[in-house]
Structure formats: structure tokens, C-alpha cells
Design a protein around this motif. Sequence first.
Motif, PDB file in Angstrom:
ATOM      1  N   UNK A 208     -14.439  -0.922  -4.534  1.00 40.17           N
ATOM      2  CA  UNK A 208     -15.328   0.003  -5.266  1.00 40.17           C
ATOM      3  C   UNK A 208     -16.653   0.155  -4.517  1.00 40.17           C
ATOM      4  N   UNK A 209     -16.966   1.423  -4.205  1.00 45.33           N
ATOM      5  CA  UNK A 209     -18.232   1.700  -3.503  1.00 45.33           C
ATOM      6  C   UNK A 209     -19.031   2.805  -4.176  1.00 45.33           C
ATOM      7  N   UNK A 210     -18.486   3.366  -5.243  1.00 45.47           N
ATOM      8  CA  UNK A 210     -19.234   4.389  -5.993  1.00 45.47           C
ATOM      9  C   UNK A 210     -18.714   4.412  -7.430  1.00 45.47           C
ATOM     10  N   UNK A 211     -19.442   5.096  -8.293  1.00 47.59           N
ATOM     11  CA  UNK A 211     -19.035   5.177  -9.700  1.00 47.59           C
ATOM     12  C   UNK A 211     -17.891   6.172  -9.844  1.00 47.59           C
ATOM     13  N   UNK A 212     -16.986   5.882 -10.779  1.00 41.60           N
ATOM     14  CA  UNK A 212     -15.908   6.827 -11.080  1.00 41.60           C
ATOM     15  C   UNK A 212     -16.496   8.144 -11.558  1.00 41.60           C
TER      16      UNK A 212
ATOM     17  N   UNK B 149     -13.372  12.279  -6.893  1.00 39.83           N
ATOM     18  CA  UNK B 149     -14.063  11.698  -8.045  1.00 39.83           C
ATOM     19  C   UNK B 149     -13.370  10.481  -8.672  1.00 39.83           C
ATOM     20  N   UNK B 150     -12.029  10.469  -8.659  1.00 35.44           N
ATOM     21  CA  UNK B 150     -11.338   9.356  -9.319  1.00 35.44           C
ATOM     22  C   UNK B 150     -11.016   8.216  -8.356  1.00 35.44           C
ATOM     23  N   UNK B 151     -11.358   8.378  -7.080  1.00 33.10           N
ATOM     24  CA  UNK B 151     -10.986   7.373  -6.080  1.00 33.10           C
ATOM     25  C   UNK B 151     -12.255   6.716  -5.558  1.00 33.10           C
ATOM     26  N   UNK B 152     -12.470   5.462  -5.942  1.00 32.93           N
ATOM     27  CA  UNK B 152     -13.770   4.833  -5.665  1.00 32.93           C
ATOM     28  C   UNK B 152     -13.729   3.885  -4.465  1.00 32.93           C
TER      29      UNK B 152
ATOM     30  N   UNK C  84       0.845  -1.198   0.000  1.00 31.98           N
ATOM     31  CA  UNK C  84       0.000   0.000   0.000  1.00 31.98           C
ATOM     32  C   UNK C  84       0.874   1.239   0.000  1.00 31.98           C
ATOM     33  N   UNK C  85       0.426   2.247  -0.722  1.00 34.21           N
ATOM     34  CA  UNK C  85       1.113   3.527  -0.646  1.00 34.21           C
ATOM     35  C   UNK C  85       0.093   4.614  -0.967  1.00 34.21           C
ATOM     36  N   UNK C  86       0.463   5.857  -0.737  1.00 33.24           N
ATOM     37  CA  UNK C  86      -0.431   6.969  -1.083  1.00 33.24           C
ATOM     38  C   UNK C  86      -1.104   7.561   0.137  1.00 33.24           C
ATOM     39  N   UNK C  87      -1.536   8.811  -0.047  1.00 36.14           N
ATOM     40  CA  UNK C  87      -2.118   9.560   1.069  1.00 36.14           C
ATOM     41  C   UNK C  87      -3.475   9.023   1.505  1.00 36.14           C
ATOM     42  N   UNK C  88      -4.295   8.580   0.542  1.00 37.06           N
ATOM     43  CA  UNK C  88      -5.660   8.175   0.895  1.00 37.06           C
ATOM     44  C   UNK C  88      -5.656   7.081   1.953  1.00 37.06           C
ATOM     45  N   UNK C  89      -4.911   6.029   1.664  1.00 40.49           N
ATOM     46  CA  UNK C  89      -4.971   4.871   2.553  1.00 40.49           C
ATOM     47  C   UNK C  89      -4.278   5.181   3.881  1.00 40.49           C
ATOM     48  N   UNK C  90      -3.190   5.929   3.829  1.00 38.83           N
ATOM     49  CA  UNK C  90      -2.496   6.289   5.074  1.00 38.83           C
ATOM     50  C   UNK C  90      -3.433   7.085   5.982  1.00 38.83           C
TER      51      UNK C  90
ATOM     52  N   UNK D 170     -17.789  10.372  -9.581  1.00 32.35           N
ATOM     53  CA  UNK D 170     -18.710  10.893  -8.561  1.00 32.35           C
ATOM     54  C   UNK D 170     -17.895  11.535  -7.418  1.00 32.35           C
ATOM     55  N   UNK D 171     -18.174  12.781  -7.146  1.00 32.74           N
ATOM     56  CA  UNK D 171     -17.414  13.523  -6.125  1.00 32.74           C
ATOM     57  C   UNK D 171     -18.105  13.550  -4.774  1.00 32.74           C
ATOM     58  N   UNK D 172     -18.948  12.568  -4.537  1.00 35.07           N
ATOM     59  CA  UNK D 172     -19.645  12.541  -3.243  1.00 35.07           C
ATOM     60  C   UNK D 172     -19.285  11.267  -2.486  1.00 35.07           C
ATOM     61  N   UNK D 173     -18.838  11.470  -1.277  1.00 32.11           N
ATOM     62  CA  UNK D 173     -18.521  10.343  -0.398  1.00 32.11           C
ATOM     63  C   UNK D 173     -18.772  10.783   1.025  1.00 32.11           C
ATOM     64  N   UNK D 174     -18.445   9.937   1.971  1.00 29.91           N
ATOM     65  CA  UNK D 174     -18.670  10.352   3.353  1.00 29.91           C
ATOM     66  C   UNK D 174     -18.406   9.248   4.335  1.00 29.91           C
ATOM     67  N   UNK D 175     -18.762   9.523   5.592  1.00 26.42           N
ATOM     68  CA  UNK D 175     -18.497   8.570   6.686  1.00 26.42           C
ATOM     69  C   UNK D 175     -19.699   8.464   7.598  1.00 26.42           C
TER      70      UNK D 175
END
Length: 272
Positions: A225-229, A206-209, A175-181, A231-236
Motif C-alpha cells: 500500500x502506497x496510496x489511499x484507495x 483508483x482501486x489498486x494501491x 501472482x497473477x493479473x496484468x498489473x504485476x506482469x 485515489x487515481x493518481x500514481x506515477x514513476x
Amino acid sequence: MEQQNQMRNGEAPLISIKMRAAQGGPHERGGRHISGEERIVAEDGVEACLRDMLERARTHQRGRADFMNLKLQLLYPAEALYRPMLDFSECEAHTVREGRETARRELLAAGVSERAAQAGIEAIAALPDSMRGAMILDCESGERLDRLGCRGIRVSNMDVADPDAFRQALAARHLCGDHVREALVLASKVAGGDGVVAELCWSDDPQYVVGYVGSPRNGYRRIPVLKEKGCGIGGRVFYVRPGTDLDALREYYEEKLVFITAGAEGYVTPKN
Ligand code: PML
Ligand code: MG
């Protein structure tokens, strides 16, 4: 900053740096959230960290920010709690449908009811735009418990205890990258909250699903994958047991300084 003058009981302070960026003005005046980031660094790491944050806000996939708020604050490590990084594992899913079905199953396995699992997935999917914070749901009824509207509850004042050890732990899992860290740090702090049963998240970039279900029981279960590429909406969503002290939980998430350990030292098992 004169570090000599800031020493407390012989301990040098660390610097917390928080950045939030929006488009169309500040968040509190209706600006659209672009990105937020937080690091806790030694004094000699401040400049490099600020440069990275500026670059990230300027080139973000969610759009170009025209508002940025930066907050720097001294912190003392002696006041911190240490929590272990959640165990990491990956689920298989090839489509949004499979991903959400996987999320539902993972939530159930973590201790969330069928009804609440469905309510959480639908709550994120129905957001008109991304929230900066999370929604709190009762893990049995699925009812939303916080009254924080589109602000939600934020998780702040956290970082890795040892950046090199953390990087190595991620690299060992390819694993690498800011998202997962950042997600692993946040999910590990979240799972250590009293009364918390699980977290559901998917990215708002939008590019990170990718997303995950995190829990004290089963660790960090990554879902590809939990949303379509595009799409700029996500959350917790954070799921809590009925009767959880929400004020105490909010204080732990927003105020308490927590370092996440990836090595063998400093481990404190989450209480749940
Ligand atoms: C975000 O950065 O918006 C959340 C990312 C969640 C998934 C991170 C991962 O495991 O890659
Ligand atoms: Mg994001």
C-alpha cells in the motif's frame, strides 16, 4: 500482412501493438490519460490481443475512454536485447504511512540518498494527475533532470520473452493479473538502463494501491500500500547516478526492443 514477404534472414517478424486511451480527446490535446498497454505478439496473436486491449480501455477503473490510439509495427527479434526478470520479493506495510516509510527505506538500501528518496515520494504524491511517463531524478541531490514536464520519459518496446515461462514464474510466487506482469516487465527493463540506481512506482488505478521499489541491487520489492484507495493518481520516478547520459538512457527506454526472460535461458545480467 504477407508474412512470407516480411521474412528477414529467414526470421519471421513479430508485431508490436501499442494502445493508449484517454478521456476528453487525445493526450496531446489535453485528454486525461486512462490507460496504456503494449504487447509484442506473433502474427496469429494480433486479433486476440486487440480484443483484450479494447475491452480493457472500455472498462478501465480510471474511467471510460473516448479516445484510443492503436499502433502496429513489425519488429525483428534478432534486433532485441534480453534482460532477466528482476528478483521478486514483498515488503510488509498496512497503511499508506507505513508503505511510504518502507519505500524510503528500500530506496536508501538501493543506493538513493535520504534527500532524493524523500523528493521522489513527494514528487509522485504532489502530481495533479497521472503522467504517462516517468520523472528522472538525480539519486544524490533529488533534483529532477528530465525536462519533459507532465509527459515524462516513457518505457516502451518490451514484453516477456516467453509468455508461458513468465506466467509460470509468476504463479510460483502466487501472482497473477496484468498489473504485476506489466510492472515486472517494465521494472526489469528500467533496471537494465545504464546509470539507473532505482525506480519508485505506485499505481494510478483508483482501486489498486500497490507499488514497488525496483533496483539492480535488490530486485523488485513490492509494497502492498502506497496510496489511499479511491485515489487515481500514481506515477514513476527513475533515479540515476550524477553524470548519466540521459539521451542514451531515453533511447534505450523508448526505442530499444527488450525481452524479459523468466527462465534460465537468454539471461543477461544488468550492467549496474
Ligand atoms: C500500475 O499498473 O499502475 C503499476 C502497478 C505497480 C504494482 C504492481 C504489483 O506489483 O502488483
Ligand atoms: Mg494504470
